[in-house]
Design a protein around this motif. Structure first.
Motif, short mmCIF file in Angstrom:
data_model
loop_
_atom_site.label_atom_id
_atom_site.label_comp_id
_atom_site.label_asym_id
_atom_site.label_seq_id
_atom_site.Cartn_x
_atom_site.Cartn_y
_atom_site.Cartn_z
N GLN A 1 0.84 -1.14 0.03
CA GLN A 1 -0.12 0.02 0.05
C GLN A 1 0.85 1.43 0.01
O GLN A 1 1.57 1.33 0.79
N TYR A 2 0.94 1.95 -1.17
CA TYR A 2 1.76 3.08 -1.21
C TYR A 2 1.10 4.63 -0.68
O TYR A 2 1.96 5.29 -0.03
N GLY A 3 -0.03 4.62 -0.71
CA GLY A 3 -0.72 5.66 -0.19
C GLY A 3 -2.04 5.25 0.28
O GLY A 3 -2.61 4.03 0.36
N PRO A 4 -2.85 6.13 0.97
CA PRO A 4 -4.09 5.75 1.69
C PRO A 4 -5.24 5.09 0.64
O PRO A 4 -5.58 4.09 1.04
N THR A 5 -4.91 5.40 -0.65
CA THR A 5 -6.00 4.64 -1.53
C THR A 5 -5.28 4.00 -2.62
O THR A 5 -5.66 3.95 -3.68
N SER A 6 -3.95 3.84 -2.59
CA SER A 6 -3.22 3.65 -3.69
C SER A 6 -2.29 2.43 -3.25
O SER A 6 -1.64 2.51 -2.50
N PHE A 7 -2.01 1.47 -4.36
CA PHE A 7 -1.19 0.20 -4.22
C PHE A 7 -0.24 0.16 -5.15
O PHE A 7 -0.30 1.02 -6.36
N LEU A 8 1.04 -0.20 -4.83
CA LEU A 8 2.29 -0.41 -5.82
C LEU A 8 2.27 -1.75 -6.00
O LEU A 8 2.64 -2.44 -5.05
N THR A 9 2.57 -2.04 -7.21
CA THR A 9 2.94 -3.86 -7.43
C THR A 9 3.69 -3.62 -8.51
O THR A 9 3.70 -2.89 -9.63
N PHE A 10 4.98 -4.34 -8.34
CA PHE A 10 5.98 -4.32 -9.27
C PHE A 10 6.90 -5.58 -9.22
O PHE A 10 6.75 -6.24 -7.97
N LYS A 11 7.57 -6.13 -10.06
CA LYS A 11 8.64 -6.95 -10.09
C LYS A 11 9.91 -6.36 -9.73
O LYS A 11 10.04 -5.47 -10.11
N VAL A 12 10.61 -7.39 -8.93
CA VAL A 12 11.95 -6.64 -8.22
C VAL A 12 12.74 -6.36 -9.58
O VAL A 12 13.35 -5.19 -9.67
N TYR A 13 12.77 -6.85 -10.64
CA TYR A 13 13.68 -6.51 -11.84
C TYR A 13 12.94 -5.36 -12.23
O TYR A 13 14.00 -4.59 -13.31
N GLU A 14 11.90 -4.78 -12.16
CA GLU A 14 11.62 -3.54 -12.60
C GLU A 14 12.05 -2.27 -11.98
O GLU A 14 11.93 -1.23 -12.61
N ALA A 15 12.65 -2.57 -10.77
CA ALA A 15 13.01 -1.36 -9.77
C ALA A 15 14.52 -1.13 -10.40
O ALA A 15 15.37 -2.11 -10.61
N SER A 16 14.97 0.19 -10.21
CA SER A 16 16.61 0.61 -10.63
C SER A 16 16.73 1.78 -9.88
O SER A 16 15.78 2.58 -9.47
N GLU A 17 17.98 2.14 -10.14
CA GLU A 17 18.61 3.46 -9.61
C GLU A 17 18.06 3.68 -8.17
O GLU A 17 17.63 4.81 -7.83
N GLY A 18 18.24 2.55 -7.36
CA GLY A 18 17.92 2.78 -5.88
C GLY A 18 19.09 3.52 -5.11
O GLY A 18 20.32 3.44 -5.32
N MET A 19 18.55 4.33 -4.32
CA MET A 19 19.50 5.15 -3.41
C MET A 19 18.73 5.37 -2.12
O MET A 19 17.59 5.37 -1.79
N ILE A 20 19.47 5.13 -1.01
CA ILE A 20 19.11 5.60 0.47
C ILE A 20 18.96 7.04 0.52
O ILE A 20 19.96 7.75 0.38
N GLN A 21 17.83 7.65 0.95
CA GLN A 21 17.87 9.07 1.68
C GLN A 21 18.00 9.07 3.01
O GLN A 21 17.17 8.08 3.69
N ARG A 22 18.78 9.95 3.47
CA ARG A 22 19.15 10.19 4.77
C ARG A 22 18.72 11.54 5.39
O ARG A 22 18.81 12.55 4.69
N GLN A 23 18.50 11.38 6.57
CA GLN A 23 18.18 12.84 7.45
C GLN A 23 18.99 12.58 8.45
O GLN A 23 18.92 11.77 9.53
N GLY A 24 20.17 13.68 8.77
CA GLY A 24 21.16 13.55 9.55
C GLY A 24 21.93 12.26 9.23
O GLY A 24 22.51 12.25 7.98
N GLY A 25 22.27 11.21 10.13
CA GLY A 25 22.98 10.12 9.78
C GLY A 25 21.83 8.80 9.48
O GLY A 25 22.32 7.68 9.23
N GLU A 26 20.58 9.14 9.81
CA GLU A 26 19.71 8.08 9.76
C GLU A 26 19.06 8.03 8.34
O GLU A 26 18.42 8.89 7.75
#
Length: 108
Positions: free
Chosen positions: A38-63
């Motif tokens: 469930q991505y939002g209050p009324t929306s779902f996100l469905t995908f195959k792992v291989y469809e994801a790319s350009e991943g990066m971690i967003q940080r606030q401070g060191g977390e």
């Protein structure tokens, strides 16, 4: 791009081909796991792992606060709330596919 099929011999009625081992390694390394959350209050996100790319971690401070990635041409920001919906295997496969080590994104 590499050739995946190369002719070995060619006679009038018979052809022989050699398949590159590399293509089987590439296909075997793609995860066909489907992730649905469930991505939002009324929306779902469905995908195959291989469809994801350009991943990066967003940080606030060191977390680490979110995982941002591109899925089918759209940028999604997956927060802890989103990632808690995934099983350990799904999360591990997604992070592995994106080249992010588990120790860099801890949900505890």
């Amino acid at each position: 791009m590499q050739r995946t099929v190369a002719p070995l011999s060619q006679s009038k009625s018979q052809y022989s081909f050699e398949m590159s081992d590399n293509i089987y390694q590439q296909l075997g390394s793609l995860s066909s796991t489907t992730i649905s959350l469930q991505y939002g209050p009324t929306s779902f996100l469905t995908f195959k792992v291989y469809e994801a790319s350009e991943g990066m971690i967003q940080r606030q401070g060191g977390e680490a606060i979110a995982l941002q990635c591109l899925i089918r041409g759209t940028v999604y920001k997956l927060t802890h709330e989103h990632l808690y919906q995934l099983s350990n295997r799904e999360l591990s496969e997604l992070l592995n596919h994106l080249g992010i080590q588990d120790k860099h994104f801890n949900l505890d």
